[in-house]
Design a protein around this motif. Structure first.
Motif, short mmCIF file in Angstrom:
data_model
loop_
_atom_site.label_atom_id
_atom_site.label_comp_id
_atom_site.label_asym_id
_atom_site.label_seq_id
_atom_site.Cartn_x
_atom_site.Cartn_y
_atom_site.Cartn_z
N THR A 128 10.63 11.30 1.89
CA THR A 128 10.58 11.75 0.50
C THR A 128 9.16 11.58 -0.03
O THR A 128 8.58 10.48 0.07
CB THR A 128 11.55 10.93 -0.37
OG1 THR A 128 12.86 11.10 0.13
CG2 THR A 128 11.48 11.37 -1.82
N PRO A 129 8.55 12.61 -0.59
CA PRO A 129 7.18 12.48 -1.11
C PRO A 129 7.08 11.39 -2.17
O PRO A 129 8.03 11.16 -2.94
CB PRO A 129 6.90 13.86 -1.71
CG PRO A 129 7.80 14.79 -0.98
CD PRO A 129 9.05 13.99 -0.72
N ARG A 130 5.96 10.71 -2.20
CA ARG A 130 5.74 9.64 -3.19
C ARG A 130 4.27 9.57 -3.55
O ARG A 130 3.40 10.04 -2.81
CB ARG A 130 6.23 8.28 -2.66
CG ARG A 130 5.51 7.80 -1.45
CD ARG A 130 5.97 6.41 -1.00
NE ARG A 130 5.61 5.37 -1.95
CZ ARG A 130 4.44 4.73 -1.92
NH1 ARG A 130 3.52 5.02 -1.01
NH2 ARG A 130 4.17 3.78 -2.80
N TYR A 131 4.01 8.93 -4.68
CA TYR A 131 2.65 8.80 -5.21
C TYR A 131 2.47 7.39 -5.75
O TYR A 131 3.39 6.81 -6.33
CB TYR A 131 2.43 9.82 -6.33
CG TYR A 131 1.08 9.70 -7.02
CD1 TYR A 131 -0.01 10.44 -6.58
CD2 TYR A 131 0.89 8.83 -8.09
CE1 TYR A 131 -1.24 10.32 -7.18
CE2 TYR A 131 -0.35 8.70 -8.70
CZ TYR A 131 -1.41 9.44 -8.26
OH TYR A 131 -2.65 9.32 -8.85
N ASP A 132 1.26 6.85 -5.59
CA ASP A 132 0.96 5.54 -6.17
C ASP A 132 -0.55 5.39 -6.29
O ASP A 132 -1.32 6.05 -5.57
CB ASP A 132 1.53 4.42 -5.29
CG ASP A 132 1.54 3.07 -6.00
OD1 ASP A 132 1.42 3.03 -7.24
OD2 ASP A 132 1.68 2.04 -5.30
N GLN A 133 -0.97 4.55 -7.21
CA GLN A 133 -2.38 4.19 -7.33
C GLN A 133 -2.48 2.81 -7.94
O GLN A 133 -1.60 2.37 -8.69
CB GLN A 133 -3.16 5.20 -8.17
CG GLN A 133 -2.85 5.17 -9.66
CD GLN A 133 -3.66 6.18 -10.45
OE1 GLN A 133 -3.39 7.38 -10.40
NE2 GLN A 133 -4.64 5.69 -11.20
N VAL A 134 -3.56 2.10 -7.60
CA VAL A 134 -3.84 0.79 -8.19
C VAL A 134 -5.33 0.67 -8.43
O VAL A 134 -6.14 1.39 -7.81
CB VAL A 134 -3.37 -0.39 -7.30
CG1 VAL A 134 -1.87 -0.35 -7.07
CG2 VAL A 134 -4.13 -0.41 -5.98
N PRO A 157 1.01 -7.32 -3.89
CA PRO A 157 0.46 -6.94 -5.19
C PRO A 157 -1.03 -6.59 -5.09
O PRO A 157 -1.78 -7.23 -4.34
CB PRO A 157 0.67 -8.19 -6.04
CG PRO A 157 1.83 -8.89 -5.40
CD PRO A 157 1.68 -8.63 -3.93
N GLY A 158 -1.44 -5.55 -5.81
CA GLY A 158 -2.84 -5.16 -5.82
C GLY A 158 -3.24 -4.24 -4.69
O GLY A 158 -4.42 -3.91 -4.54
N THR A 159 -2.27 -3.81 -3.86
CA THR A 159 -2.55 -2.88 -2.78
C THR A 159 -1.61 -1.68 -2.89
O THR A 159 -0.60 -1.74 -3.60
CB THR A 159 -2.37 -3.52 -1.40
OG1 THR A 159 -0.97 -3.79 -1.18
CG2 THR A 159 -3.16 -4.81 -1.27
N VAL A 160 -1.95 -0.62 -2.17
CA VAL A 160 -1.04 0.51 -2.01
C VAL A 160 -0.52 0.51 -0.58
O VAL A 160 -1.10 -0.13 0.30
CB VAL A 160 -1.75 1.85 -2.33
CG1 VAL A 160 -2.06 1.95 -3.81
CG2 VAL A 160 -3.02 2.02 -1.48
N TRP A 161 0.60 1.21 -0.35
CA TRP A 161 1.14 1.27 1.01
C TRP A 161 1.42 2.71 1.42
O TRP A 161 1.60 3.58 0.57
CB TRP A 161 2.39 0.42 1.16
CG TRP A 161 3.58 0.82 0.34
CD1 TRP A 161 3.95 0.34 -0.87
CD2 TRP A 161 4.59 1.79 0.70
NE1 TRP A 161 5.12 0.94 -1.30
CE2 TRP A 161 5.52 1.84 -0.36
CE3 TRP A 161 4.79 2.62 1.82
CZ2 TRP A 161 6.64 2.67 -0.34
CZ3 TRP A 161 5.90 3.46 1.83
CH2 TRP A 161 6.81 3.49 0.77
#
Length: 239
Positions: A128-134, A157-161
């Motif tokens: 499933t497509p997903r999006y994240d940023q930090v 915490p503080g990272t993306v995966w």
């Protein structure tokens, strides 16, 4: 230890006026059969987009896409409903998975945006497509390998995966210092990309925007040059 040296000047290059881009690996009209990927790392583009310009809506699938702004602000929109801006000090990930459409545009009309566009092969197709940023803790990268990206199993915490057993670290190192990098497991390699400054690894001198792939080892040392260095280390499975 095996190494693979890619000097900055050897990269593919295209200047479209609105986009000035350098390709470490084969991409678009740049093709080199010897430079298709480094393990799971498929694309490393060093992009500069003119003020007010950008990439119109376009599709992706089954690729893990990472963006790291180095200067300026980049606006992102996608068909998942995300409208965001990523800035210097941020890191963004998009798992294209079963399919996503997005656009990227320089947020400002009066100055360029510079960013790294990085693609990795996923370890699972059709997700499933997903999006994240930090926003990264840039203070933690001073004279240290600061982890900024992991796999889902190692997320913190503080990272993306991403959907891959990868680990990205960034270090901003003082002049004439030496720093050890320890790989997190067997069958892995690290692609170093010098963002600024200079360094040396296993006798190979590295300057700004040079790349060095390192494999068949569990550890290596980076000797930093007289002007210091900021280095992105992309650790990926080699098979």
């Amino acid at each position: 230890m095996k190494t693979l040296y890619h000097p900055a000047a050897s990269r593919g290059h295209a200047n479209h006026g609105w986009l000035n881009t350098h390709h470490t690996f084969s991409f678009a009209n740049y093709y080199d059969a010897e430079r298709m990927h480094f393990g799971a790392l498929r694309v490393l583009n060093d992009d500069e987009v003119a003020g007010g310009r950008g990439f119109g809506s376009h599709p992706h699938d089954n690729m893990e896409i990472v963006s790291i702004p180095l200067e300026g602000d980049l606006e992102h929109k996608d068909n998942m409903g995300n409208t965001t801006v990523i800035r210097e000090g941020d890191i963004q990930v998009m798992s294209a998975g079963s399919g996503v459409v997005h656009s990227e545009k320089n947020k400002h009309a009066d100055r360029p945006v510079k960013f790294l566009q990085i693609w990795l092969f996923p370890n699972e197709r059709g997700v499933t497509p997903r999006y994240d940023q930090v926003s990264m803790d840039t203070r933690a990268e001073v004279d240290s390998w600061q982890t900024v990206l992991t796999s889902q199993d190692d997320s913190q915490p503080g990272t993306v995966w991403i959907h891959q057993d990868a680990r990205f670290r960034i270090g901003r190192f003082s002049a004439d210092s030496t720093h050890t990098y320890e790989l997190s497991g067997a069958g892995r390699g690290v692609y170093l990309f010098v963002l600024e400054g200079s360094a040396e690894v296993d006798g190979q001198a590295l300057s700004r925007r040079d790349g060095l792939g390192i494999s068949d080892t569990t550890t290596f040392s980076v000797k930093v040059g007289a002007d210091g260095a900021r280095i992105l280390a992309m650790e990926v499975p080699m098979n």
